[in-house]
Every structure is written in structure tokens, then in C-alpha cells.
Design a protein around this motif. Structure first.
Motif, PDB file in Angstrom:
ATOM      1  N   ASN A   1     -17.641 -47.881 -10.525  1.00 40.17           N
ATOM      2  CA  ASN A   1     -17.019 -47.544  -9.242  1.00 40.17           C
ATOM      3  C   ASN A   1     -15.754 -48.090  -8.805  1.00 40.17           C
TER       4      ASN A   1
ATOM      5  N   LYS B   1     -14.786 -43.022  -8.544  1.00 44.18           N
ATOM      6  CA  LYS B   1     -15.978 -43.655  -7.879  1.00 44.18           C
ATOM      7  C   LYS B   1     -16.983 -43.057  -8.303  1.00 44.18           C
TER       8      LYS B   1
ATOM      9  N   LYS C   1     -20.690 -44.268  -6.990  1.00 46.63           N
ATOM     10  CA  LYS C   1     -21.316 -44.302  -5.695  1.00 46.63           C
ATOM     11  C   LYS C   1     -20.641 -43.880  -4.741  1.00 46.63           C
ATOM     12  N   ARG C   2     -20.747 -42.902  -3.909  1.00 47.85           N
ATOM     13  CA  ARG C   2     -19.854 -42.772  -2.584  1.00 47.85           C
ATOM     14  C   ARG C   2     -20.874 -42.807  -1.336  1.00 47.85           C
TER      15      ARG C   2
END
Length: 867
Positions: free
Chosen positions: A70, A384, A386-387
Motif C-alpha cells: 500500500n 494502493k 487498501k482503499r
């Protein structure tokens, strides 16, 4: 466009092998991470340079692996067990995973995993097995896609790398094993030979077809390369190619339109080299256009236009206002964004979007942010894993009529292992508690922001310096007309006595300059005591002495143009006057109308300067170093400047025919503040921000002595609050992104950290600050107690603000009276003294085999005995 090898690099031993700047030529680097913070910090500091691969086999939890991805890691190298755990708990793109394996059983297990995921994407594998090709066939991996990475159990050799290359795998090569220099005796592998080994030469001429692009991937032109030109490009860090008529072609050597090398790679089937460069000057084409296919268009064209206008916009013009009035550009961006939101037709949307992009890019150019920086950030965001949900923030959601998130029927659950996101709009520094941080981590945070190689800058500066040396006044005027647009100037120098009409100042400004020069002069005059003549008898009849003399001719570079910097003129001019330098020459770039700011003329008048050179940059430095028809040659050049000025100073100081020295190496501004529980948070924050506003490459450090969470938070809140009130808020934000707060237990630990860092400015906001000065070993200048901000040293207290940066305070002093003096020693012996010393001198001369030295003594002793 990757190269057929991946360079592994140890951040703890950066001097061992290629530098990061050199590794960046090959596009990617592999580091080993012992913890998440270490990996994230390295990626954050270097994501603009290259793609970071991380050996994460020592990372224990899957959540930490995801955090590294990430943060922007291009790929992570993991074990088969880590892969299994990741695939069970997380949704991670398999294309960003490389699995280590060294046995057939592990390869079989990996193959089973691939069968489940290969329909989506392809994962890579790293092996130390020799049968690379057989493994790729077994696993069904496309060898031309280079999904196999090959490590070596013993020493890596050129032949082993080339063999791996033929099998379609990427060799992992330690940076310590590579060199970009062309010295074959060093025992290291020449990176250029690995590049050439991948290339497919043209059958007709044996050269490599080469496409040259800028940082955005826009093609600038088509050229040819050879083994020799590739080696020279890597060695110099510039664009070097092979001309079929003239041999090696150093791009821009005659025109000045040089290139800084960014990256080297290949097209899909390796029959075309790709050089990614930063073009400096007019452009790539000999016709003066950006590329051989015509001028830039679109956003690239707009960026070039804005960059030119930023440097040349007349004072008071609309463009100048956009660059110098942050609130105006802020209002325009909000205005155009609102108009875009309300546009309805296709034509209206395109029109309003163009306006918004114009003002947004103007905002970026104003603070030194380029399209390349923006696009690299976009690339980083795309990595990324994880958002967040991406809901609009409260006020904007309400304005658009969006219902609050809480009213949704199904609230989105928060993953257990995902911590709440901090407020990304907050302006703050990284915090490190030394008691729980490893020495390696502390050293990583003490590193200054990396500086690019100046080879390309030197290549641009060199022809300017040579032109001024050869053509004198005419060359200086040519560059002043070109760069400063002061086309009305007919002479490159303004001689004393300076006309009063050029020194019209407000009474308040004149008084401020007078007071400052008085204080600076008093303090530097007091330094004469340490330079008084020394005389002593080392033994009967042998008298040694030392006395000082001013450097006769000094050149003082004062940055100017549209900026007003009388402080630098005072800091250099007053000590030169006090030292008694016979000839003081100032140089400062004129404004577009050919005039110099009246504050600088007034300071030149006050310190008794002979003249002001109406030029800036390399041409001003060269003019003072060599002299011209109307500009006096000097013996020493002092003063700050941009990268071109610094490169020119280094260039002339290394030219023995110039006979000129310089003051010290220069780098971005920096401050280190030591604060304890009694420190005023507002004072601490203001001192940190006073240096952060210099530029995004400035660095500030806070060492907090035994502060608790509430006390630390008070300082951080003040930093955020005060930063938002500054016109240069975005510059401050950029500086604080690579700045740090160290939380330590006591004063001894604080001073040890400070001495290790060797700051340009050291501020002591602690109890009994004067006593702590005894512990200072390395610093440019020290500011003692809560009532002594760094600003007073910059202007009026009396100390000098020309100080060593980038850690050079360990070796250099700041500018002082001694900077304008030279010391001469003398010896005076009586006959008795020579007789007493004769045997000692004769013996040492005999040991060294210098008979004439010995005879010079023995002849005199013999003459004594004859009398």
C-alpha cells in the motif's frame, strides 16, 4: 522498458557500490526490509527516483505485507508460506508478488497456487536454481515477460548474468558488485556491458537504435547508441549517444541544451534502446524545438510556458500575481472547479476543465511541482491495495446535496486489521521515539533529502563559463540579455560611486539596513583579536610568527532579480569591509529594466564596494573568476546561489588557471530545534517553520526531551495551525514531509543526535540553555534560549547567516572575518639559533635525500666557524 537485471541495495551501507541516483538509471531497486516503517520510509523518500521492490521475507504478519504494498512497493518478495497466508486473508494482485523457492517441491506448490490465480494475473518467482528455462516451462510462465528472478549463491559474474539473461530471467545483482565507471581494474561488473548484452544491434551499422523520451514518455527524437556511448552516458549521468559521422555525441556540449539521464531501458523485444532524460535548455532538436517531431502540445506545452513565465513575468503582471499571490490562485482554482461542476454540454466541460487545469498547473509550478511529479504520484496511488470509501468530506458533500454517510442503510464495516486513517490534510512531521527505534532507523531519519547528481548542470554551465572567459563583457551581456531579459543594458557593470537615485529607500528600510550593518560589523570586528599577530621563540634564537592580511579582491554573489536580498549583501559585504579587502565586487542579476534593487545598491555603497556586476548565474561567477574588460578579477568568491551558481563556483575553483577560491559547499537550508518541557509550543513551531518555508528540499528536525503525548501534541497543533497561515503553505508541507521529531529521554542524548546531524542552525529552547552550549560539537550557528529566534541571525543580530549545510558543519565554519583573511607565517633565526637547530635539520634532510636542503644549512654553519 526494464533492464535485464535488478539491483539489490542495502540502505544501511549506501557507500558500498552504486548510489541510488545511479541505480535509478536502471529503473528499479530491491531492498530488504526488517520492519514496515523502514520499507515505507525508503519508498516515500525514493518513489520519485525508481520503482522499489522489497524483500519482505522477514515480515511476520500479512497485514504488514499489505501495508508495504500500500505504501507503493512495486513488488514484494515473499516466502511460499507468506503467499499462502496472503491468498487466504487478503485480496492482493498476484502480479506484485514474487515468491522465493529453491527446490522442486516448493516449485510444485507454487505451480498449484498459480493454477488458482493465473487467470487474473501472472505472479513471479525467484529462484537460485540454475535451470531457469526449465522452471519457466514447468510453471507455464512467459519467459519474455521476465517473471523469473534469479539469485546467486556465490559471487555473481558477467557470464552468469548473461546466461540468466539468455534464459529469459532477471538477475538480482548487489549494488556493490556493479560500477558505472569504465575502470576495468576495479574488479566490478560494468553495468554498461549488461545493457549492451541485452540490446540487438542494427545489422547495417552495428549500433543500437535508440528512442529518447522525456520524463512523461513523450518522444523527443531518434538516435544511435554504441557500447562506448552507453558507458559514457552512465558514467556522466547525461545524454551521450553515437553519431555516425562524428563519433561520441555529448548532447548539448556546444548548444547548452544538455540532458540529465533519468533511466535506460528497452522496448518489448530489445531491438530499440529507450533513454528517458530531463531535457535542459531550448529542447532536443537542433532547430530549437522540444522534439524532432515539433513543439510540445497540451499539458507539456502549458507546463513549459508557465515555467518560462515564472522566471520572466514582469513585476505586477497578471502572471506574476498568480505566482506571488497564493490567495488569488486559490480563489481561481475554486472558481474554475465550481464552473466545471456546473458545466453541462461536452464543449462546456472541455472548456472549463482546460481553465481548471491551467490554474491548477500554475499552482503546481509556483511551488516547483512538475507534471512528472503529479504523474508519479498518480502511479503511486494506483499501487494502493487498501482503499478508503472515497466519500466527499462534510462541507463539500452538503454543498453538492449528498446525504451524510451515517444515513446509509448498510454501514460499511471496518476491517479488523486496518487502523483508522489520519487526517491527510494535517501538516505534520514524522515522530520517532528513539527508545523504541533501532539505530539503523534513527540514522535513516537523520538523512537529508537526496540531491541529484550535478553532472548535467555542470555540462550546461561549462560552455557558459568558457564563453565568458573567452569573450568577456560581450558574453556576460549576451547571457544577461538572454536570462534576465535586460536587453537595454549596454554595460555589464555598475561602478562606484553609485548614483543616489539608485538608492532611494524608505527611511524605515534604510534604518534597518544601517542597524544590521552596524551589528554585523561590530561582531566581525571583534573577531580581529583571534587573528592578531602571533610571535614566539620556540628555542633560543628561533623566533616564529604568524600575521594576517586581508584577501585583496573578493567577489560577493547576491541572488537578486525580482527578489530583494539585502541580507546576503550585508552578511558578505560588512565582514569584507571590516577585514580591509582592497577590492569588493558584488554580483547580482538585474531586473528586466536593467536596474538592481536599491537595497543592494545601498548596501554596496555602505560597505565601499568597487562595483556591482549586473549579471547572475554562471556568467557572473565566471566574470569575477577570470575578469573581463570592465569587470575586475577577484581572488575569492563567496555567497549562495542556485544549482547553476554552485556548479559554476565549483568549476572555477577547480581551474588552476583561474586562481580563485570559494567559501564552502552549499545545500538546502535546515534547522534543528531542541526543546524541553518548559519550551513554548508556539515558539518551537515558529522556529521550525522559519526554515521549512525556504523550499520543499529544506529539512527541519525537532528533538523533544522527555515530552509526553499532550506536550508533543501541543507543538504539532501549533505547527499545523501556523503553517496554514503562511503564504508558502504548500512549500512548508513539502518540507515537513521529510522532516522528523525525535523524542528522547535527556539532554545528553539530544546533543549526541544534534552533533551527529551537524545542523546549519541549532536552536536551544531548553532550561539553562547557555550551559548546553558546551556540549555543541557540530553546528553552523547556535541560537540560545526562547528569546533568540533564528530570524535574528538571518538579518540583524550580528552573526553571519552564510553557514555550512548538509552536514558540512562537521568540517566547515560559517562565513566569518577569517573567510576574508589569509594567514602568513615567518621565521627569524639568529646565528646561535641556526647553530642549535642545524644538526636536526641536516639529519632530516639527509633522511629524505634532499642534499640541497642540507647544504643550505651546512654552508651557513661552516661560515660561522670561519669567522
Amino acid at each position: 522498458m526494464a533492464t535485464p537485471f535488478l539491483v539489490s541495495y542495502d540502505p544501511a551501507s549506501p557507500a558500498d557500490g552504486l548510489s541510488l541516483q545511479q541505480i535509478a538509471y536502471f529503473g528499479r531497486v530491491l531492498i530488504r526490509a526488517s520492519d514496515v516503517a523502514q520499507a515505507e520510509n525508503f519508498i516515500q523518500q525514493n518513489f520519485r527516483l525508481l520503482d522499489v521492490y522489497v524483500d519482505a521475507t522477514s515480515i511476520s504478519t500479512t497485514g504488514d505485507l499489505v501495508d508495504i504494498l500500500n505504501a507503493g512497493a512495486a513488488k514484494i518478495f515473499i516466502s511460499l508460506n507468506q503467499l499462502t497466508a496472503l491468498s487466504e486473508e487478503q485480496t492482493v494482485p498476484s502480479s506484485r508478488l514474487v515468491v522465493y523457492t529453491s527446490s522442486n517441491s516448493e516449485a510444485d506448490a507454487f505451480q498449484n497456487w498459480v493454477c488458482k490465480h493465473i487467470e487474473r494475473e501472472e505472479a513471479g518467482i525467484s529462484t537460485d536454481a540454475s535451470a531457469v528455462h526449465a522452471l519457466s516451462v514447468k510453471l507455464g510462465l512467459r519467459s519474455e515477460a521476465q517473471l523469473l528472478y534469479h539469485t546467486y549463491t556465490g559471487d555473481v559474474t558477467v557470464d552468469s548474468i548473461k546466461d540468466t539473461m539468455k534464459q529469459g530471467a532477471v538477475s538480482i545483482v548487489p549494488s556493490s558488485a556493479l560500477t558505472v565507471n569504465r575502470d576495468e581494474s576495479c574488479g566490478k561488473i560494468q553495468a554498461c556491458s549488461l545493457i549492451a548484452a541485452r540490446g540487438v544491434p542494427d545489422k547495417s551499422n552495428g549500433l543500437y537504435a535508440t528512442t529518447v523520451t522525456d520524463e512523461r514518455g513523450i518522444c523527443l527524437g531518434f538516435v544511435w547508441s554504441s557500447d562506448e556511448s552507453i558507458a559514457e552516458a552512465l558514467r556522466t549521468g547525461t545524454g551521450v549517444y553515437q553519431s555516425r559521422k562524428r563519433g561520441l555525441w555529448y548532447k548539448g556540449q556546444s548548444s547548452g541544451d544538455v540532458q540529465e539521464l533519468i533511466r535506460v531501458g528497452f522496448d518489448c523485444d530489445s531491438d530499440c534502446l529507450v533513454f528517458v532524460v530531463k531535457q535542459i535548455g531550448r529542447g532536443f532538436c537542433h532547430l530549437g524545438t522540444a522534439s524532432c517531431f515539433g513543439p510540445y502540445t497540451g499539458l507539456s506545452r502549458l507546463q513549459k510556458t508557465l515555467q518560462a513565465r515564472r522566471a520572466e513575468a514582469p513585476a505586477g503582471s497578471y502572471t506574476a500575481r498568480l505566482f506571488n499571490e497564493p490567495k488569488l490562485i486559490q480563489a481561481k482554482i475554486m472558481e474554475e472547479a465550481d464552473e466545471l461542476c456546473h458545466a453541462t454540454t461536452k464543449e462546456e466541460v472541455a472548456f472549463e476543465a482546460a481553465d481548471l487545469l491551467y490554474f491548477a498547473l500554475t499552482r503546481c509550478v509556483a511551488v516547483g511541482v512538475s507534471l512528472e511529479d503529479i504523474e508519479r504520484n498518480l502511479d503511486l496511488k494506483s499501487l494502493k491495495v487498501k482503499r478508503r470509501k472515497g466519500d466527499a468530506k462534510g462541507p463539500w458533500a452538503e454543498k453538492a446535496g449528498i446525504a451524510p454517510v451515517a444515513s446509509e442503510s448498510k454501514p460499511t464495516p471496518t476491517p479488523e486489521k486496518e487502523e483508522p486513517k489520519p487526517d491527510e490534510s494535517r501538516i505534520e512531521m514524522t515522530r520517532v521515539v528513539t527508545a523504541s527505534a533501532s539505530p539503523e532507523k534513527i540514522q535513516t531519519y537523520l538523512q537529508r533529502p537526496s540531491q541529484k547528481s550535478n553532472d548535467a548542470i555542470v555540462a550546461l554551465v561549462r560552455p557558459i563559463v568558457q564563453d565568458v572567459r573567452d569573450n568577456g563583457d560581450a558574453a556576460v551581456l549576451k547571457y544577461t540579455h538572454k536570462f534576465e531579459k535586460a536587453t537595454s543594458l549596454t554595460s555589464p557593470v555598475l561602478n562606484a560611486p553609485f548614483p543616489p537615485e539608485l538608492m532611494k529607500l524608505s527611511p524605515e528600510t534604510q534604518e534597518a539596513i544601517d542597524v544590521s550593518i552596524s551589528n554585523i560589523s561590530k561582531f566581525h570586528a571583534a573577531q580581529k583579536g583571534s587573528n592578531d599577530a602571533l610571535k614566539m621563540e620556540t628555542m633560543p634564537g628561533v623566533v616564529c610568527s604568524r600575521f594576517s592580511r586581508p584577501i585583496e579582491r573578493v567577489g560577493l554573489y547576491i541572488p537578486g532579480g525580482t527578489a530583494v536580498l539585502p541580507s546576503t549583501a550585508m552578511m558578505l559585504g560588512a565582514p569584507a569591509m571590516v577585514a580591509g579587502c582592497k577590492k569588493i565586487v558584488l554580483a547580482s542579476p538585474p531586473r528586466a529594466d536593467g536596474s538592481v534593487t536599491p537595497e543592494i545598491v545601498y548596501v554596496a555603497h555602505k560597505v565601499g564596494a568597487e562595483s556591482i556586476v549586473l549579471a547572475g548565474g554562471a556568467q557572473a561567477v565566471a566574470a569575477m573568476a577570470y575578469g573581463t574588460e570592465s569587470i575586475s578579477k577577484v581572488d575569492k568568491i563567496l555567497g549562495p546561489g542556485n544549482q547553476f551558481v554552485t556548479a559554476a563556483k565549483m568549476l572555477v575553483s577547480n581551474d588552476t588557471s583561474a586562481g580563485v577560491s570559494i567559501d564552502m559547499p552549499a545545500g538546502p537550508s535546515e534547522v534543528l530545534v531542541i526543546a524541553d518541557k518548559l519550551a513554548n509550543p508556539a515558539f518551537v513551531a515558529s522556529d521550525l517553520l522559519s526554515q521549512a518555508e525556504h523550499g520543499v528540499d529544506s529539512q527541519v528536525i525537532l528533538i523533544a526531551i522527555d515530552l509526553n503525548e499532550q506536550e508533543l501534541q501541543a507543538i504539532e497543533d501549533e505547527v499545523d495551525r501556523q503553517a496554514r497561515a503562511l503564504p508558502r503553505m504548500d512549500i512548508v508541507r513539502g518540507s515537513l514531509e521529510h522532516s522528523v521529531t525525535f523524542v528522547v529521554k535527556g539532554i545528553d542524548e539530544a546533543m549526541a543526535l544534534s552533533n551527529d546531524y551537524a545542523p546549519e542552525h541549532l536552536i536551544l529552547q531548553i532550561e539553562n540553555a547557555e550551559a548546553a552550549v558546551e556540549k555543541v560539537q557540530n553546528a553552523g550557528s547556535v541560537f540560545i534560549g526562547k528569546w533568540t529566534p533564528e530570524s535574528v541571525g538571518d538579518y540583524s543580530a550580528g552573526v553571519n547567516h552564510s553557514l555550512p549545510t548538509y552536514g558540512y558543519a562537521k568540517q566547515y565554519s560559517g562565513v566569518n572575518l577569517g573567510s576574508f583573511l589569509k594567514h602568513i607565517t615567518s621565521s627569524n633565526l639568529t646565528a646561535e639559533g641556526l647553530l642549535r637547530l642545524s644538526k636536526t635539520v641536516e639529519q632530516l634532510a639527509a633522511v629524505e635525500g634532499l642534499d640541497a636542503h642540507k647544504r643550505a644549512v651546512s654552508i651557513r654553519v661552516a661560515a660561522m666557524k670561519e669567522q
